[in-house]
Scaffold this motif. Structure first.
Motif, PDB file in Angstrom:
ATOM      1  N   ALA A 206       1.029  -1.124   0.074  1.00  0.00           N
ATOM      2  CA  ALA A 206      -0.053   0.175  -0.119  1.00  0.00           C
ATOM      3  C   ALA A 206       0.855   1.347  -0.165  1.00  0.00           C
ATOM      4  N   GLU A 207       2.146   1.125   0.242  1.00  0.00           N
ATOM      5  CA  GLU A 207       3.077   2.360   0.232  1.00  0.00           C
ATOM      6  C   GLU A 207       3.265   2.895  -1.081  1.00  0.00           C
ATOM      7  N   LEU A 208       3.357   1.949  -1.936  1.00  0.00           N
ATOM      8  CA  LEU A 208       3.630   2.439  -3.465  1.00  0.00           C
ATOM      9  C   LEU A 208       2.246   2.124  -4.350  1.00  0.00           C
ATOM     10  N   VAL A 209       1.186   1.476  -3.751  1.00  0.00           N
ATOM     11  CA  VAL A 209       0.053   1.372  -4.479  1.00  0.00           C
ATOM     12  C   VAL A 209      -1.058   2.099  -3.522  1.00  0.00           C
ATOM     13  N   PRO A 210      -1.397   3.394  -3.881  1.00  0.00           N
ATOM     14  CA  PRO A 210      -2.386   4.045  -2.776  1.00  0.00           C
ATOM     15  C   PRO A 210      -3.841   3.439  -2.990  1.00  0.00           C
ATOM     16  N   GLN A 211      -4.042   2.862  -4.369  1.00  0.00           N
ATOM     17  CA  GLN A 211      -5.537   2.181  -4.536  1.00  0.00           C
ATOM     18  C   GLN A 211      -5.655   0.992  -3.497  1.00  0.00           C
ATOM     19  N   LEU A 212      -4.590   0.476  -2.849  1.00  0.00           N
ATOM     20  CA  LEU A 212      -4.685  -0.781  -1.840  1.00  0.00           C
ATOM     21  C   LEU A 212      -4.683  -0.266  -0.524  1.00  0.00           C
ATOM     22  N   ARG A 213      -4.590   1.265  -0.206  1.00  0.00           N
ATOM     23  CA  ARG A 213      -4.530   1.701   1.102  1.00  0.00           C
ATOM     24  C   ARG A 213      -5.523   0.927   2.031  1.00  0.00           C
ATOM     25  N   GLN A 214      -6.769   1.060   1.746  1.00  0.00           N
ATOM     26  CA  GLN A 214      -7.849   0.658   2.694  1.00  0.00           C
ATOM     27  C   GLN A 214      -7.969  -1.000   2.473  1.00  0.00           C
ATOM     28  N   ASP A 326      -3.147  -7.140 -11.517  1.00  0.00           N
ATOM     29  CA  ASP A 326      -3.908  -6.062 -12.528  1.00  0.00           C
ATOM     30  C   ASP A 326      -2.901  -5.033 -12.783  1.00  0.00           C
ATOM     31  N   LEU A 327      -3.383  -4.187 -13.740  1.00  0.00           N
ATOM     32  CA  LEU A 327      -2.739  -3.005 -14.143  1.00  0.00           C
ATOM     33  C   LEU A 327      -3.131  -1.998 -13.127  1.00  0.00           C
ATOM     34  N   ALA A 328      -2.323  -1.021 -12.693  1.00  0.00           N
ATOM     35  CA  ALA A 328      -2.985  -0.076 -11.715  1.00  0.00           C
ATOM     36  C   ALA A 328      -4.056   1.054 -12.366  1.00  0.00           C
ATOM     37  N   PRO A 329      -5.376   1.019 -11.984  1.00  0.00           N
ATOM     38  CA  PRO A 329      -6.261   1.923 -12.538  1.00  0.00           C
ATOM     39  C   PRO A 329      -5.717   3.265 -12.925  1.00  0.00           C
ATOM     40  N   GLY A 330      -5.817   3.603 -14.147  1.00  0.00           N
ATOM     41  CA  GLY A 330      -5.115   4.866 -14.777  1.00  0.00           C
ATOM     42  C   GLY A 330      -3.714   4.658 -15.160  1.00  0.00           C
ATOM     43  N   HIS A 331      -3.184   3.587 -14.741  1.00  0.00           N
ATOM     44  CA  HIS A 331      -1.601   3.797 -15.030  1.00  0.00           C
ATOM     45  C   HIS A 331      -1.135   2.252 -15.804  1.00  0.00           C
ATOM     46  N   SER A 372      -9.078  -8.585 -10.375  1.00  0.00           N
ATOM     47  CA  SER A 372      -8.939  -7.376 -10.812  1.00  0.00           C
ATOM     48  C   SER A 372      -9.176  -6.300  -9.740  1.00  0.00           C
ATOM     49  N   PHE A 373      -8.708  -4.911 -10.001  1.00  0.00           N
ATOM     50  CA  PHE A 373      -9.224  -4.009  -9.060  1.00  0.00           C
ATOM     51  C   PHE A 373     -10.835  -4.104  -9.227  1.00  0.00           C
ATOM     52  N   GLU A 374     -11.316  -3.991 -10.253  1.00  0.00           N
ATOM     53  CA  GLU A 374     -12.753  -3.803 -10.409  1.00  0.00           C
ATOM     54  C   GLU A 374     -13.458  -5.013  -9.482  1.00  0.00           C
ATOM     55  N   ALA A 375     -13.227  -6.344  -9.701  1.00  0.00           N
ATOM     56  CA  ALA A 375     -13.661  -7.360  -8.921  1.00  0.00           C
ATOM     57  C   ALA A 375     -13.474  -7.122  -7.400  1.00  0.00           C
ATOM     58  N   MET A 376     -12.205  -6.362  -6.948  1.00  0.00           N
ATOM     59  CA  MET A 376     -12.157  -6.134  -5.483  1.00  0.00           C
ATOM     60  C   MET A 376     -13.118  -5.141  -5.102  1.00  0.00           C
ATOM     61  N   ASN A 377     -13.269  -3.924  -5.951  1.00  0.00           N
ATOM     62  CA  ASN A 377     -14.254  -2.965  -5.489  1.00  0.00           C
ATOM     63  C   ASN A 377     -15.521  -3.346  -5.659  1.00  0.00           C
ATOM     64  N   ARG A 378     -16.047  -4.233  -6.470  1.00  0.00           N
ATOM     65  CA  ARG A 378     -17.288  -4.777  -6.518  1.00  0.00           C
ATOM     66  C   ARG A 378     -17.702  -5.431  -5.127  1.00  0.00           C
ATOM     67  N   PHE A 379     -16.673  -6.413  -4.762  1.00  0.00           N
ATOM     68  CA  PHE A 379     -16.644  -7.107  -3.595  1.00  0.00           C
ATOM     69  C   PHE A 379     -17.027  -6.192  -2.303  1.00  0.00           C
TER      70      PHE A 379
END
Ligand SMILES: Cc1cc2nc3c(=O)[nH]c(=O)nc-3n(C[C@H](O)[C@H](O)[C@H](O)COP(=O)(O)OP(=O)(O)OC[C@H]3O[C@@H](n4cnc5c(N)ncnc54)[C@H](O)[C@@H]3O)c2cc1C
Length: 386
Positions: A206-214, A326-331, A372-379
């Protein structure tokens, strides 16, 4: 500015070391960077042994990836000319309706996998190390066994170096800056440019991938080793690796007497205590050893001799207890790998291939849509009340 490397891999535990090897053998110009020296005590990829099994109770959809992982582990052994994967069988023990027993049978049925169902009398005759309750059964996965984590990580790094990868140990990456022409990777020692970056930093992701902080939560895990009371019954040829479902109390895992320390056991996710991953692992305490001593006395009495070692390790849990690949969203030049949730090691040999595909092609033919990030966010959204 021209990229110095095609791909930089940050974090060289199980996943990063495998990715680096798959990238290097395909001819990519690669650099691998780790803050420490790989398979160290603050990573998740050390400790003598990791379970591997094919009839996956967690979800039958993992089985195709596991088949590929087995193939790739054997490929690694062939290149290294050493043993990484040993087949002992894996017993999955508990009540017939328990998650592990019922899930393993469902997975075996769906994929036509060989397995045996044993009752208490069968178990006493064939595998006398274990103590079962009257209503318990065991499902034997004959393709299960254990992997040697340190040998696997070091083996992948050795091959990566042989295939031309640059390795930097003891160098902590402090920032990754994706842009149109590639990614700048900054460490305390300098900076590098790469067209793509793979971030596989385990409990520190989560230090390098802010989308995983929570979402990526490091927790404390404890395992202990016991000198067997019955050395004969706990040898690998008479005692398969095992999982034991204890219902509401969770599940335990264990290995026969593989090395000098003896039989190793742990409770999956232990007490589910979050930890600060930037700090040393908290020490083993009396509650930890009482839990594991109690389990081994009750369920594996043949192994319940002197406890000779106990260590704290770390899991990185995701909300669904699945993986993130996954690829980082937007990157699209940042590939993110958080495949732990306490059961990722066995997949490292296929995850390395997937990460190389994502870095070099932007996609993979292997089935990872569920990660994927999408699957994680859906969950996460489905879990929220209201
Ligand atoms: C006790 C225990 C038992 C387990 N049992 C099993 C099992 O039986 N079967 C199974 O399949 N799985 C099991 N697992 C899970 C499995 O081991 C993990 O999923 C896997 O090891 C995770 O590997 P990783 O490469 O993602 O992380 P890690 O091994 O933690 O590697 C991450 C690396 O990144 C480096 N790093 C972090 N931050 C930076 C930075 N900023 N710059 C540079 N480097 C950085 C770290 O130094 C580290 O080396 C177990 C885990 C534990 C802890």
């Amino acid at each position: 500015m021209t990229a110095e490397f095609d791909v930089a891999v940050i974090g060289l535990g199980a996943m990063g070391s495998a990715a680096l090897s798959f990238l290097a053998v395909r001819g990519a110009r690669t650099i691998g960077i780790d803050a420490y020296f790989p398979a160290h005590a603050l990573s998740s990829s050390h400790g003598d042994s990791r379970l591997i099994r094919l009839g996956y109770f967690e979800d039958p959809s993992y089985v195709p990836l596991l088949r590929r992982a087995y193939r790739n582990w054997r490929g690694l052994e062939a290149r290294l000319r050493t043993d990484i994967l040993t087949i002992t069988g894996v017993l999955q023990i508990g009540a017939e309706s328990s998650k592990i027993v019922a899930g393993t049978r469902a997975s075996c049925k769906m994929h036509g996998l060989a397995h045996e169902v044993l009752d208490r009398a069968d178990m006493a005759r064939r595998f006398p190390a274990f103590q079962l309750d009257d209503e318990d059964i065991a499902v034997l996965d004959p393709q299960g066994g254990y992997l040697r984590p340190e040998a696997a990580v070091m083996g992948y790094l050795k091959l990566a170096a042989q295939d031309g990868a640059v390795l930097h140990f003891g160098e902590r990456v402090i920032a990754i800056e994706p842009g149109d022409g590639g990614v700048t990777i900054r460490s305390a020692d300098g900076h590098y440019r790469a067209r793509k970056v793979v971030v596989a930093t385990g409990s520190l992701i989560a230090e390098l991938v802010p989308q995983l902080r929570q979402h990526a939560v490091p927790i404390r895990q404890v395992v202990a080793w016991y000198q067997p009371r019955d050395g004969f019954a706990t040898e690998p040829q008479r005692m398969p690796c095992f999982l034991r479902d204890e219902g509401a109390e969770g599940s335990y895992f264990g290995f026969p007497a593989i090395g000098a320390d003896g039989v190793k056991v742990g409770r999956h996710a232990h007490f589910r205590e979050p930890i600060d991953p930037t700090q040393p692992n908290p020490a083993v305490n009396d509650a930890d050893t009482a839990l594991l001593d109690g389990f081994i006395s009750k369920r594996v009495p043949a192994a319940a001799g002197l406890r000779v070692n106990a260590v704290t390790c770390r899991y990185t849990m995701l909300p669904s207890e699945d993986f993130l690949l996954d690829l980082a969203p937007g990157h699209p030049n940042v590939v993110v790998a958080s495949p732990c949730s306490g059961h990722g090691f066995k997949f490292a040999s296929v995850v390395g291939e997937i990460l190389a595909d994502l870095a070099l092609e932007g996609q993979t033919s292997l089935p990872i849509a569920a990660f994927s990030f999408e699957a994680m966010n859906r969950f996460v959204a489905a879990r929220k009340p209201g």
